[in-house]
Design an enzyme around this catalytic site. Structure first.
Site, PDB file in Angstrom:
ATOM      1  N   ASP A 179     -16.996 -36.090  48.350  1.00 42.90           N
ATOM      2  CA  ASP A 179     -17.706 -36.194  49.631  1.00 42.90           C
ATOM      3  C   ASP A 179     -18.324 -34.825  49.959  1.00 42.90           C
ATOM      4  OD1 ASP A 179     -18.512 -37.378  52.038  1.00 42.90           O
ATOM      5  OD2 ASP A 179     -16.637 -36.848  53.069  1.00 42.90           O
ATOM      6  N   HIS A 180     -19.608 -34.814  50.273  1.00 41.78           N
ATOM      7  CA  HIS A 180     -20.305 -33.577  50.658  1.00 41.78           C
ATOM      8  C   HIS A 180     -20.156 -32.420  49.673  1.00 41.78           C
ATOM      9  CE1 HIS A 180     -21.636 -35.012  54.574  1.00 41.78           C
ATOM     10  NE2 HIS A 180     -20.451 -35.589  54.700  1.00 41.78           N
TER      11      HIS A 180
ATOM     12  N   HIS B 275     -20.533 -36.691  62.459  1.00 41.61           N
ATOM     13  CA  HIS B 275     -19.115 -36.628  62.094  1.00 41.61           C
ATOM     14  C   HIS B 275     -18.234 -36.405  63.322  1.00 41.61           C
ATOM     15  CE1 HIS B 275     -20.843 -35.385  58.046  1.00 41.61           C
ATOM     16  NE2 HIS B 275     -20.153 -36.470  57.779  1.00 41.61           N
TER      17      HIS B 275
ATOM     18  N   ARG C 224      -7.705 -40.216  60.852  1.00 44.42           N
ATOM     19  CA  ARG C 224      -7.064 -39.071  61.524  1.00 44.42           C
ATOM     20  C   ARG C 224      -6.439 -39.507  62.851  1.00 44.42           C
ATOM     21  NH1 ARG C 224     -11.280 -34.019  60.650  1.00 44.42           N
ATOM     22  NH2 ARG C 224     -11.439 -34.219  58.394  1.00 44.42           N
TER      23      ARG C 224
ATOM     24  N   ARG D 139       9.904 -38.648  56.930  1.00 45.99           N
ATOM     25  CA  ARG D 139       9.625 -40.037  56.556  1.00 45.99           C
ATOM     26  C   ARG D 139       9.582 -40.935  57.775  1.00 45.99           C
ATOM     27  NH1 ARG D 139      14.210 -40.219  51.987  1.00 45.99           N
ATOM     28  NH2 ARG D 139      15.259 -39.310  53.801  1.00 45.99           N
TER      29      ARG D 139
HETATM   30  O1  LIG Z   1     -18.929 -39.181  57.174  1.00 45.40           O
HETATM   31  C1  LIG Z   1     -17.735 -38.973  57.026  1.00 45.40           C
HETATM   32  C2  LIG Z   1     -17.240 -38.348  55.784  1.00 45.40           C
HETATM   33  O2  LIG Z   1     -18.276 -37.947  54.940  1.00 45.40           O
HETATM   34  C3  LIG Z   1     -16.711 -39.326  58.051  1.00 45.40           C
HETATM   35  O3  LIG Z   1     -17.275 -39.677  59.292  1.00 45.40           O
HETATM   36  P1  LIG Z   1     -16.341 -39.850  60.605  1.00 45.40           P
HETATM   37  O4  LIG Z   1     -16.072 -38.496  61.142  1.00 45.40           O
HETATM   38  O5  LIG Z   1     -17.132 -40.685  61.538  1.00 45.40           O
HETATM   39  O6  LIG Z   1     -15.102 -40.562  60.165  1.00 45.40           O
HETATM   40  O1  LIG Z   2     -17.576 -35.273  56.401  1.00 47.55           O
HETATM   41  C1  LIG Z   2     -16.514 -34.773  56.683  1.00 47.55           C
HETATM   42  C2  LIG Z   2     -15.257 -35.511  56.394  1.00 47.55           C
HETATM   43  O2  LIG Z   2     -14.758 -36.063  57.596  1.00 47.55           O
HETATM   44  C3  LIG Z   2     -14.283 -34.604  55.713  1.00 47.55           C
HETATM   45  O3  LIG Z   2     -13.854 -33.600  56.560  1.00 47.55           O
HETATM   46  P1  LIG Z   2     -13.233 -32.230  55.989  1.00 47.55           P
HETATM   47  O4  LIG Z   2     -14.374 -31.463  55.382  1.00 47.55           O
HETATM   48  O5  LIG Z   2     -12.623 -31.586  57.201  1.00 47.55           O
HETATM   49  O6  LIG Z   2     -12.210 -32.606  54.947  1.00 47.55           O
HETATM   50 ZN   LIG Z   3     -20.010 -37.233  55.866  1.00 42.51          ZN
HETATM   51 ZN   LIG Z   4     -24.848 -33.659  55.499  1.00 43.59          ZN
END
Ligand SMILES: O=C(CO)COP(=O)(O)O
Ligand SMILES: O=C[C@H](O)COP(=O)(O)O
Ligand SMILES: [Zn+2]
Ligand SMILES: [Zn+2]
Length: 323
Positions: A83-84, A178, A257, A278
Site C-alpha cells: 500500500d502506498h 485517509h 483501527r 489475550r
Molecule cells: O486508503 C487507505 C489505505 O491505503 C485507508 O483508508 P481509510 O483511512 O479510510 O481506512
Molecule cells: O493509507 C494509509 C493507510 O491507512 C496506512 O496507514 P499507515 O501508513 O499509518 O500504516
Molecule cells: Zn490509501
Molecule cells: Zn496518495
C-alpha cells in the site's frame, strides 16, 4: 488456494460486478481477524501493508504471518499488496517478501515524474508477474479541491497516464481522504467522475480512504474514555454506488483501527483487573472480523471465493511479455 494477483482478483470482480476490500495489516490479530471474515463470508481478500507496516513488523515477521494466512486458508483467494509504495526500492522489498501486487504512489509528483516512476515500477513488477496499482490526483475533500488544495482525478489525464504506464489498476481521487475525519459536514463525493474515468482507462479503479467510520464504533470508543468527536466516513451506500460505476478495490484501514480501539478500551474500562493481553487482543480480533465481514457483504464479494482458478505469477509474467 492461493496467492493470486491483483490483476486476476479485480478482473474477476469486474466479471462478478462486485468490489474487493483491501484491508491494512500490521500484526497477527489483524491478519487473523480479516482472514476469519473472509472464511465466514467466502470472500476473496486483499491484505495490504503500508511502508509503516513493513517497518513495524520488521519484514520477516510480516512475511511469515502472511504465509501463515495462506497456509491456514487454502480455499480463500488472497492478494498480498504493498500500500502506498514510494519508490522502486520499496517495491523491490515487497516483491522479495512474496507480494503479488504493489502500489506505486506518485500522485504527489508532477505528471511526467509520476508517469516515469510508475513506468519503471511496472517494468520491474510485470517482469515478475506482479501487478501494479498507480495513483493520479490527490486525496481530500471536494471543498479543498475548490480551494485548490487537492486535485480530483482528471479523466483525460487518467487515460494518458494509464496508456503510458501500463498499470493494472488506478487509484482515483474523488473526494475521499485517509483517516477518521473525512468530511467537515455531510459527505460529498465526485461519483460522476467514476464512469468517465473508467470508460477512458479501461482498468479497474481503486478507492482509497474508504472507511465508513461507523458511528456505533466511534460512540463505543468515546464511551470508554476515547476522544473522537466529529469523525466522519464514507457512507456504505456511496461505496456501493461507486462499485456499480467501476470501482473494484476498496481500501479500508481506519474502520479496523476503530474496531480494535473500541474493543480494547471496553475491556480496560469494564474489567480493570485484567492484564492478560489475550483478554483484550482476543476481543479486538473478533471485532475486526465483524467489521470486515460486514464490508465483504456490503461490497458484494461474499460468496465469490470459489470462483477463482489461481493464475500463478509465472503465467502472469508470460501474459505481460506478450503485450
Ligand atoms: O486508503 C487507505 C489505505 O491505503 C485507508 O483508508 P481509510 O483511512 O479510510 O481506512
Ligand atoms: O493509507 C494509509 C493507510 O491507512 C496506512 O496507514 P499507515 O501508513 O499509518 O500504516
Ligand atoms: Zn490509501
Ligand atoms: Zn496518495
Amino acid at each position: 488456494m492461493p496467492l493470486i494477483t491483483l490483476y486476476q482478483c479485480l478482473r474477476e470482480a469486474e466479471k462478478g460486478g462486485y468490489g474487493v476490500g483491501a484491508f491494512n495489516v500490521n500484526n497477527m490479530e489483524q491478519i487473523q481477524g480479516i482472514m476469519q471474515a473472509a472464511r465466514q463470508t467466502r470472500s476473496p481478500v486483499i491484505l495490504q501493508a503500508s511502508r509503516g507496516a513493513l517497518k513495524y513488523t520488521n519484514l520477516t515477521y510480516l512475511k511469515h504471518l502472511l504465509q501463515a494466512a495462506l497456509e491456514e486458508n487454502p480455499d480463500i483467494p488472497v492478494v498480498f499488496h504493498l500500500d502506498h509504495g514510494d519508490s522502486l526500492e520499496t517495491v523491490k522489498t515487497a516483491i522479495s517478501l512474496g507480494f503479488s501486487s504493489v502500489m506505486i504512489d506518485g500522485s504527489h509528483l508532477e505528471f511526467e515524474q509520476n508517469v516515469a516512476l510508475t513506468r519503471s515500477v511496472v517494468e520491474y513488477a510485470h517482469e515478475r508477474g506482479v501487478s501494479v496499482e498507480a495513483e493520479l490526483g490527490t486525496l481530500g475533500g471536494i471543498e479543498e479541491d475548490v480551494a485548490g488544495k487537492v486535485k480530483l482525478t482528471d479523466p483525460v489525464q487518467a487515460e494518458e497516464f494509464v496508456r503510458r504506464t501500463g498499470c493494472d489498476a488506478l487509484a482515483v481521487a474523488i473526494g475521499t481522504s485517509h483517516g477518521a475525519y473525512k468530511f467537515k459536514a455531510e459527505p460529498k463525493l465526485a461519483l460522476d467522475l467514476v464512469p468517465e474515468i473508467y470508460r477512458r482507462v479501461r482498468v479497474p479503479l481503486v478507492m482509497h480512504g474508504s472507511s465508513s467510520v461507523p458511528q456505533e464504533l466511534v460512540e463505543e470508543v468515546n464511551r470508554y474514555g476515547g476522544r473522537m468527536a466529529g469523525s466522519r466516513g464514507v457512507p456504505i451506500e456511496s461505496i456501493q454506488q461507486a462499485i456499480k460505476l467501476g470501482v473494484r478495490k476498496i481500501n479500508v484501514d481506519t474502520d479496523i483501527r476503530l474496531a480494535v480501539t473500541a474493543a480494547v478500551r471496553k475491556v480496560f474500562v469494564e474489567s480493570p483487573e485484567k492484564f492478560d493481553p489475550r483478554e483484550y487482543l482476543g476481543p479486538a480480533r473478533e471485532a475486526i472480523a465483524r467489521v470486515v465481514a460486514s464490508r465483504m457483504e456490503a461490497f458484494g464479494a461474499a460468496g465469490h471465493a470459489g470462483d477463482y482458478a489461481p493464475v500463478p505469477l509465472e503465467e502472469m509474467r508470460a501474459h505481460y511479455r506478450q503485450k
